[in-house]
Design a protein around this motif. Structure first.
Motif, PDB file in Angstrom:
ATOM      1  N   CYS A  38      47.606  39.280  50.937  1.00  0.00           N
ATOM      2  CA  CYS A  38      46.935  40.574  50.768  1.00  0.00           C
ATOM      3  C   CYS A  38      47.863  41.636  51.342  1.00  0.00           C
ATOM      4  O   CYS A  38      48.122  41.659  52.548  1.00  0.00           O
ATOM      5  CB  CYS A  38      45.594  40.552  51.490  1.00  0.00           C
ATOM      6  SG  CYS A  38      44.600  42.007  51.209  1.00  0.00           S
ATOM      7  N   LYS A  39      48.389  42.512  50.475  1.00  0.00           N
ATOM      8  CA  LYS A  39      49.334  43.506  50.959  1.00  0.00           C
ATOM      9  C   LYS A  39      48.991  44.893  50.441  1.00  0.00           C
ATOM     10  O   LYS A  39      48.245  45.051  49.478  1.00  0.00           O
ATOM     11  CB  LYS A  39      50.762  43.122  50.593  1.00  0.00           C
ATOM     12  CG  LYS A  39      51.048  43.051  49.113  1.00  0.00           C
ATOM     13  CD  LYS A  39      52.476  42.577  48.883  1.00  0.00           C
ATOM     14  CE  LYS A  39      52.782  42.476  47.409  1.00  0.00           C
ATOM     15  NZ  LYS A  39      54.147  42.029  47.154  1.00  0.00           N
ATOM     16  N   TYR A  40      49.555  45.875  51.095  1.00  0.00           N
ATOM     17  CA  TYR A  40      49.317  47.282  50.802  1.00  0.00           C
ATOM     18  C   TYR A  40      50.584  47.880  50.224  1.00  0.00           C
ATOM     19  O   TYR A  40      51.671  47.633  50.725  1.00  0.00           O
ATOM     20  CB  TYR A  40      48.921  48.000  52.094  1.00  0.00           C
ATOM     21  CG  TYR A  40      48.906  49.494  51.994  1.00  0.00           C
ATOM     22  CD1 TYR A  40      47.829  50.150  51.436  1.00  0.00           C
ATOM     23  CD2 TYR A  40      49.962  50.256  52.485  1.00  0.00           C
ATOM     24  CE1 TYR A  40      47.801  51.528  51.354  1.00  0.00           C
ATOM     25  CE2 TYR A  40      49.941  51.636  52.419  1.00  0.00           C
ATOM     26  CZ  TYR A  40      48.856  52.263  51.852  1.00  0.00           C
ATOM     27  OH  TYR A  40      48.833  53.629  51.772  1.00  0.00           O
ATOM     28  N   GLU A  41      50.439  48.643  49.141  1.00  0.00           N
ATOM     29  CA  GLU A  41      51.577  49.350  48.554  1.00  0.00           C
ATOM     30  C   GLU A  41      51.123  50.715  48.099  1.00  0.00           C
ATOM     31  O   GLU A  41      49.942  50.932  47.861  1.00  0.00           O
ATOM     32  CB  GLU A  41      52.117  48.600  47.323  1.00  0.00           C
ATOM     33  CG  GLU A  41      52.991  47.433  47.613  1.00  0.00           C
ATOM     34  CD  GLU A  41      53.582  46.830  46.342  1.00  0.00           C
ATOM     35  OE1 GLU A  41      53.493  47.471  45.273  1.00  0.00           O
ATOM     36  OE2 GLU A  41      54.125  45.730  46.420  1.00  0.00           O
ATOM     37  N   LYS A  42      52.089  51.597  47.975  1.00  0.00           N
ATOM     38  CA  LYS A  42      51.816  52.883  47.345  1.00  0.00           C
ATOM     39  C   LYS A  42      52.481  52.850  45.986  1.00  0.00           C
ATOM     40  O   LYS A  42      53.671  52.588  45.875  1.00  0.00           O
ATOM     41  CB  LYS A  42      52.361  54.034  48.174  1.00  0.00           C
ATOM     42  CG  LYS A  42      51.475  54.420  49.299  1.00  0.00           C
ATOM     43  CD  LYS A  42      51.770  55.819  49.752  1.00  0.00           C
ATOM     44  CE  LYS A  42      50.620  56.300  50.605  1.00  0.00           C
ATOM     45  NZ  LYS A  42      50.642  57.701  50.825  1.00  0.00           N
ATOM     46  N   ARG A  43      51.680  53.097  44.961  1.00  0.00           N
ATOM     47  CA  ARG A  43      52.211  53.140  43.601  1.00  0.00           C
ATOM     48  C   ARG A  43      51.884  54.503  43.020  1.00  0.00           C
ATOM     49  O   ARG A  43      50.722  54.892  42.981  1.00  0.00           O
ATOM     50  CB  ARG A  43      51.589  52.039  42.741  1.00  0.00           C
ATOM     51  CG  ARG A  43      52.033  50.657  43.183  1.00  0.00           C
ATOM     52  CD  ARG A  43      51.597  49.619  42.209  1.00  0.00           C
ATOM     53  NE  ARG A  43      52.145  48.322  42.593  1.00  0.00           N
ATOM     54  CZ  ARG A  43      52.001  47.235  41.882  1.00  0.00           C
ATOM     55  NH1 ARG A  43      51.329  47.272  40.753  1.00  0.00           N
ATOM     56  NH2 ARG A  43      52.517  46.102  42.286  1.00  0.00           N
ATOM     57  N   THR A  49      45.880  48.001  46.998  1.00  0.00           N
ATOM     58  CA  THR A  49      45.859  46.726  47.698  1.00  0.00           C
ATOM     59  C   THR A  49      46.159  45.661  46.667  1.00  0.00           C
ATOM     60  O   THR A  49      45.557  45.638  45.596  1.00  0.00           O
ATOM     61  CB  THR A  49      44.485  46.472  48.332  1.00  0.00           C
ATOM     62  OG1 THR A  49      44.167  47.565  49.187  1.00  0.00           O
ATOM     63  CG2 THR A  49      44.484  45.195  49.140  1.00  0.00           C
ATOM     64  N   ILE A  50      47.082  44.772  46.983  1.00  0.00           N
ATOM     65  CA  ILE A  50      47.516  43.750  46.036  1.00  0.00           C
ATOM     66  C   ILE A  50      47.233  42.372  46.620  1.00  0.00           C
ATOM     67  O   ILE A  50      47.562  42.097  47.772  1.00  0.00           O
ATOM     68  CB  ILE A  50      49.007  43.901  45.705  1.00  0.00           C
ATOM     69  CG1 ILE A  50      49.226  45.277  45.089  1.00  0.00           C
ATOM     70  CG2 ILE A  50      49.483  42.801  44.778  1.00  0.00           C
ATOM     71  CD1 ILE A  50      50.646  45.677  44.941  1.00  0.00           C
ATOM     72  N   ILE A  51      46.605  41.525  45.821  1.00  0.00           N
ATOM     73  CA  ILE A  51      46.313  40.153  46.226  1.00  0.00           C
ATOM     74  C   ILE A  51      47.077  39.243  45.289  1.00  0.00           C
ATOM     75  O   ILE A  51      46.954  39.353  44.067  1.00  0.00           O
ATOM     76  CB  ILE A  51      44.807  39.855  46.131  1.00  0.00           C
ATOM     77  CG1 ILE A  51      44.046  40.847  46.988  1.00  0.00           C
ATOM     78  CG2 ILE A  51      44.500  38.434  46.573  1.00  0.00           C
ATOM     79  CD1 ILE A  51      42.714  41.192  46.446  1.00  0.00           C
ATOM     80  N   GLU A  52      47.858  38.339  45.851  1.00  0.00           N
ATOM     81  CA  GLU A  52      48.633  37.411  45.024  1.00  0.00           C
ATOM     82  C   GLU A  52      48.748  36.075  45.726  1.00  0.00           C
ATOM     83  O   GLU A  52      48.335  35.926  46.873  1.00  0.00           O
ATOM     84  CB  GLU A  52      50.010  37.989  44.692  1.00  0.00           C
ATOM     85  CG  GLU A  52      50.767  38.507  45.855  1.00  0.00           C
ATOM     86  CD  GLU A  52      51.992  39.328  45.450  1.00  0.00           C
ATOM     87  OE1 GLU A  52      52.914  39.380  46.273  1.00  0.00           O
ATOM     88  OE2 GLU A  52      52.033  39.892  44.351  1.00  0.00           O
ATOM     89  N   GLY A  53      49.284  35.107  45.015  1.00  0.00           N
ATOM     90  CA  GLY A  53      49.485  33.785  45.587  1.00  0.00           C
ATOM     91  C   GLY A  53      48.432  32.773  45.175  1.00  0.00           C
ATOM     92  O   GLY A  53      48.370  31.683  45.729  1.00  0.00           O
ATOM     93  N   TYR A  54      47.600  33.093  44.183  1.00  0.00           N
ATOM     94  CA  TYR A  54      46.576  32.149  43.726  1.00  0.00           C
ATOM     95  C   TYR A  54      47.223  31.141  42.800  1.00  0.00           C
ATOM     96  O   TYR A  54      47.926  31.509  41.866  1.00  0.00           O
ATOM     97  CB  TYR A  54      45.463  32.910  43.002  1.00  0.00           C
ATOM     98  CG  TYR A  54      44.254  32.073  42.677  1.00  0.00           C
ATOM     99  CD1 TYR A  54      43.380  31.668  43.679  1.00  0.00           C
ATOM    100  CD2 TYR A  54      43.978  31.696  41.372  1.00  0.00           C
ATOM    101  CE1 TYR A  54      42.266  30.913  43.386  1.00  0.00           C
ATOM    102  CE2 TYR A  54      42.862  30.936  41.077  1.00  0.00           C
ATOM    103  CZ  TYR A  54      42.014  30.547  42.084  1.00  0.00           C
ATOM    104  OH  TYR A  54      40.904  29.797  41.789  1.00  0.00           O
ATOM    105  N   THR A  55      46.982  29.858  43.045  1.00  0.00           N
ATOM    106  CA  THR A  55      47.627  28.822  42.249  1.00  0.00           C
ATOM    107  C   THR A  55      46.685  28.157  41.261  1.00  0.00           C
ATOM    108  O   THR A  55      47.077  27.224  40.580  1.00  0.00           O
ATOM    109  CB  THR A  55      48.238  27.738  43.163  1.00  0.00           C
ATOM    110  OG1 THR A  55      47.204  27.211  43.998  1.00  0.00           O
ATOM    111  CG2 THR A  55      49.354  28.314  44.001  1.00  0.00           C
ATOM    112  N   GLY A  56      45.448  28.636  41.161  1.00  0.00           N
ATOM    113  CA  GLY A  56      44.487  28.063  40.216  1.00  0.00           C
ATOM    114  C   GLY A  56      44.636  28.665  38.828  1.00  0.00           C
ATOM    115  O   GLY A  56      45.643  29.273  38.491  1.00  0.00           O
ATOM    116  N   GLY A  87      43.111  51.704  46.156  1.00  0.00           N
ATOM    117  CA  GLY A  87      42.737  52.070  47.525  1.00  0.00           C
ATOM    118  C   GLY A  87      43.170  51.023  48.524  1.00  0.00           C
ATOM    119  O   GLY A  87      43.559  49.917  48.175  1.00  0.00           O
ATOM    120  N   ASP A  88      43.100  51.388  49.811  1.00  0.00           N
ATOM    121  CA  ASP A  88      43.489  50.482  50.894  1.00  0.00           C
ATOM    122  C   ASP A  88      42.232  49.814  51.435  1.00  0.00           C
ATOM    123  O   ASP A  88      41.529  50.356  52.271  1.00  0.00           O
ATOM    124  CB  ASP A  88      44.218  51.261  51.997  1.00  0.00           C
ATOM    125  CG  ASP A  88      44.721  50.352  53.099  1.00  0.00           C
ATOM    126  OD1 ASP A  88      44.644  49.121  52.946  1.00  0.00           O
ATOM    127  OD2 ASP A  88      45.184  50.883  54.126  1.00  0.00           O
TER     128      ASP A  88
END
Length: 109
Positions: A38-43, A49-56, A87-88
Motif C-alpha cells: 500500500c503506497k502513496y503517490e502523487k499523479r 493510494t496504490i495497492i499492488e502485489g496481489y497474486t490471485g 486520495g490518501d
C-alpha cells in the motif's frame, strides 16, 4: 387482508409458481502469504493510494477494488495489476484489508 401470494393466485389462476432458490454468492477472496503493498503517490498533482502485489485472480482483485471504493466512497480504478484509489487513504485501506485477513505492508511516507 389477503397476502400477496393469494392476490397473485386470483389474478393468474393458471400460473404455477416455481420454488424460490437463493444462491449464495461466494465473495471469498484468495488469501496470499505475501503482503499487499500500500503506497502513496502523487499523479498529475493529485494524491493517490496504490495497492499492488496481489497474486490471485484478476477478478478477485477487481472485486476487492470495488469493495474498497464502496467502503471509502471514493473513485478509483484497476489497472496493470494494481488498484488506484483517489486520495490518501492508506490508513483506512490498511485497516480494511487487515480486517479482511490480508497482510499489508506500507511503503513510503
Amino acid at each position: 387482508m389477503k397476502d400477496l401470494q393469494d392476490q397473485l393466485k386470483n389474478l393468474f389462476p393458471d400460473h404455477v409458481s416455481e420454488p424460490e432458490e437463493f444462491q449464495e454468492v461466494d465473495n471469498e477472496l484468495w488469501m496470499q502469504e505475501e503482503p499487499l503493498i500500500c503506497k502513496y503517490e502523487k499523479r498529475k498533482g493529485k494524491a493517490t493510494t496504490i495497492i499492488e502485489g496481489y497474486t490471485g485472480a484478476d477478478d478477485d482483485f477487481k472485486q476487492l477494488a470495488k469493495e474498497i471504493k464502496v467502503f471509502l466512497g471514493v473513485g478509483g480504478s484497476f489497472k496493470d495489476d494494481s488498484i488506484i484509489i483517489q486520495g490518501d487513504y492508506r490508513d483506512k485501506i490498511m485497516s480494511f484489508l487487515k480486517d479482511k485477513g490480508f497482510k499489508v505492508k506500507r511503503v513510503g511516507g
